[in-house]
Design a protein around this motif. Sequence first.
Motif, PDB file in Angstrom:
ATOM      1  N   LEU A 175      27.429  76.198  -2.807  1.00 27.12           N
ATOM      2  CA  LEU A 175      27.013  77.110  -1.601  1.00 27.12           C
ATOM      3  C   LEU A 175      26.984  76.860  -0.326  1.00 27.12           C
ATOM      4  O   LEU A 175      26.509  75.952   0.025  1.00 27.12           O
ATOM      5  CB  LEU A 175      25.425  77.545  -1.987  1.00 27.12           C
ATOM      6  N   PRO A 176      28.166  77.241   0.493  1.00 27.04           N
ATOM      7  CA  PRO A 176      28.050  77.118   1.855  1.00 27.04           C
ATOM      8  C   PRO A 176      26.947  77.865   2.650  1.00 27.04           C
ATOM      9  O   PRO A 176      26.578  78.722   2.253  1.00 27.04           O
ATOM     10  CB  PRO A 176      29.684  77.930   2.120  1.00 27.04           C
ATOM     11  N   LYS A 177      26.998  77.054   3.904  1.00 25.06           N
ATOM     12  CA  LYS A 177      26.041  77.712   4.578  1.00 25.06           C
ATOM     13  C   LYS A 177      26.459  79.101   5.279  1.00 25.06           C
ATOM     14  O   LYS A 177      27.622  79.268   5.765  1.00 25.06           O
ATOM     15  CB  LYS A 177      25.534  76.774   6.013  1.00 25.06           C
ATOM     16  N   ARG A 178      25.527  80.207   5.199  1.00 28.09           N
ATOM     17  CA  ARG A 178      26.026  81.278   6.011  1.00 28.09           C
ATOM     18  C   ARG A 178      25.766  81.484   7.453  1.00 28.09           C
ATOM     19  O   ARG A 178      25.056  81.851   7.853  1.00 28.09           O
ATOM     20  CB  ARG A 178      25.278  82.660   5.160  1.00 28.09           C
ATOM     21  N   ILE A 179      26.603  80.785   8.061  1.00 23.15           N
ATOM     22  CA  ILE A 179      26.605  80.548   9.524  1.00 23.15           C
ATOM     23  C   ILE A 179      26.987  81.958  10.000  1.00 23.15           C
ATOM     24  O   ILE A 179      26.934  81.937  11.684  1.00 23.15           O
ATOM     25  CB  ILE A 179      27.414  79.310   9.876  1.00 23.15           C
ATOM     26  N   ILE A 180      27.993  82.682   9.507  1.00 15.58           N
ATOM     27  CA  ILE A 180      28.397  83.999  10.373  1.00 15.58           C
ATOM     28  C   ILE A 180      27.360  85.274   9.876  1.00 15.58           C
ATOM     29  O   ILE A 180      26.772  85.386   8.680  1.00 15.58           O
ATOM     30  CB  ILE A 180      29.609  84.442   9.908  1.00 15.58           C
ATOM     31  N   ASP A 181      26.472  85.726  11.110  1.00 14.63           N
ATOM     32  CA  ASP A 181      25.674  86.815  10.681  1.00 14.63           C
ATOM     33  C   ASP A 181      26.209  88.021  10.200  1.00 14.63           C
ATOM     34  O   ASP A 181      25.629  88.582   9.092  1.00 14.63           O
ATOM     35  CB  ASP A 181      24.835  87.031  12.052  1.00 14.63           C
ATOM     36  N   VAL A 182      27.291  88.544  10.959  1.00 18.12           N
ATOM     37  CA  VAL A 182      27.844  89.666  10.363  1.00 18.12           C
ATOM     38  C   VAL A 182      29.455  89.461  10.609  1.00 18.12           C
ATOM     39  O   VAL A 182      29.655  89.097  11.625  1.00 18.12           O
ATOM     40  CB  VAL A 182      27.456  90.847  11.408  1.00 18.12           C
ATOM     41  N   TYR A 183      30.300  90.139   9.590  1.00 15.43           N
ATOM     42  CA  TYR A 183      31.605  90.123   9.581  1.00 15.43           C
ATOM     43  C   TYR A 183      32.296  91.443   9.356  1.00 15.43           C
ATOM     44  O   TYR A 183      31.571  92.021   8.321  1.00 15.43           O
ATOM     45  CB  TYR A 183      31.722  88.951   8.147  1.00 15.43           C
ATOM     46  N   SER A 184      33.052  91.712  10.106  1.00 13.02           N
ATOM     47  CA  SER A 184      33.725  93.081  10.200  1.00 13.02           C
ATOM     48  C   SER A 184      35.198  92.996  10.437  1.00 13.02           C
ATOM     49  O   SER A 184      35.420  92.265  11.247  1.00 13.02           O
ATOM     50  CB  SER A 184      32.991  93.838  10.928  1.00 13.02           C
ATOM     51  N   ILE A 185      36.096  93.306   9.401  1.00 10.54           N
ATOM     52  CA  ILE A 185      37.439  93.261   9.579  1.00 10.54           C
ATOM     53  C   ILE A 185      37.941  94.807   9.465  1.00 10.54           C
ATOM     54  O   ILE A 185      37.478  95.612   8.554  1.00 10.54           O
ATOM     55  CB  ILE A 185      38.018  92.287   8.504  1.00 10.54           C
TER      56      ILE A 185
END
Length: 372
Positions: A176-186
């Motif tokens: 399990l990687p750390k979820r360091i990105i709060d919001v991802y939008s592409i």
Amino acid sequence: MDSQPEKPRVLIFSLRNIFGKALFRCPHYEFEDLICEVDSAELLAPQVDASTMRSTFATRLAYHAPLTLNPGVRRISEKKQYDIFFTICGFPQDLLMVNAVSNWRDISRTSVCLVDELWVKEMFKHRHFLRILSKFDIVLLYYSQTVKPLSEQIGRKCVFSPPGVDAISFCPYPDLPKRIIDVYSIGRRSEITHKSLLRMARERGLFYLHDSIGGSQAINSREHRALYANVAKRSRYFIVNPGKIDEPDQRGDQIETGNRYFEGAASGAIMIGERPKAEAFESLFDWPDAVTHLPYGSGDIDTVIKELDGDRERLDRIRQTGVVRALMRHDWVYRWEAALKAVGLEPLHGALARKERLRKLAEAVRENGMAM
């Protein structure tokens, strides 16, 4: 089930060397690669420059007349016989490339074409391209609401086949990687929601990862998918919206479920966005909190995130359920299995082995959870 035969039973006609850099086509190649891994398949990917005068003229002509000129594709020289001729088309215009392989019916027992983007409102505009589909035994469609009208128009069996995902590649378990990105939008986004997220980034230090340059091409499709999966697995929230949500003139009233929903679920990110009001979506994502609804064009995403952040147990449950459902229902192997069923063939050992791997991975996620 049958073991893998000595000679290929599937011929995949791929457009990867013609339109290979287009981002939206990368999942197509991912699907083709998986078929080659789990079945006995041969990949045919001719190199054609779609920007040449010959190709451009052939495409323009087909918009106005029932004439399908060869845009520059060579005839298949193979003497082999295949059980299936399979191809994926992103747009109806792609069918000109496939049609140029005029002898596919001579070398295959049955033929299947998967069409990604085909809106009912645009079927008349593409009517001359769509005539080519009548040459196929089965037509698979990503858009559920296009199935009936297209079947009536071309007189062929059309089947809804939703997008899929390499659920193993996108799965964040077991490391399990750390979820360091709060919001991802592409991709497509609401400017109102986007501005709200930018404000949150300025005022609260939110790590908001979004498209900041224009571009629709990948340097390498496999590397792009791997990077995309790795970023999604490190994101807490993932923005999703139905296909062409911002282009009603093109899609009309049609609401379809795009790739983002499958990719978001598989990565364990919490999906926020427009929940498609469509029967197909409710069937594919039939679990609580599959998508946290945020109407397209809403600026209330800060309130939504604040509420979600306040319930850690709910977040863990959403992540775990999404990953498990993707592993058990939305991997590409299930889409290939459905295609084989449509033509009366059984999956080979490779497909069964992948399904077993998916099942074991899903069991491990259920047992160990997705707490971050």
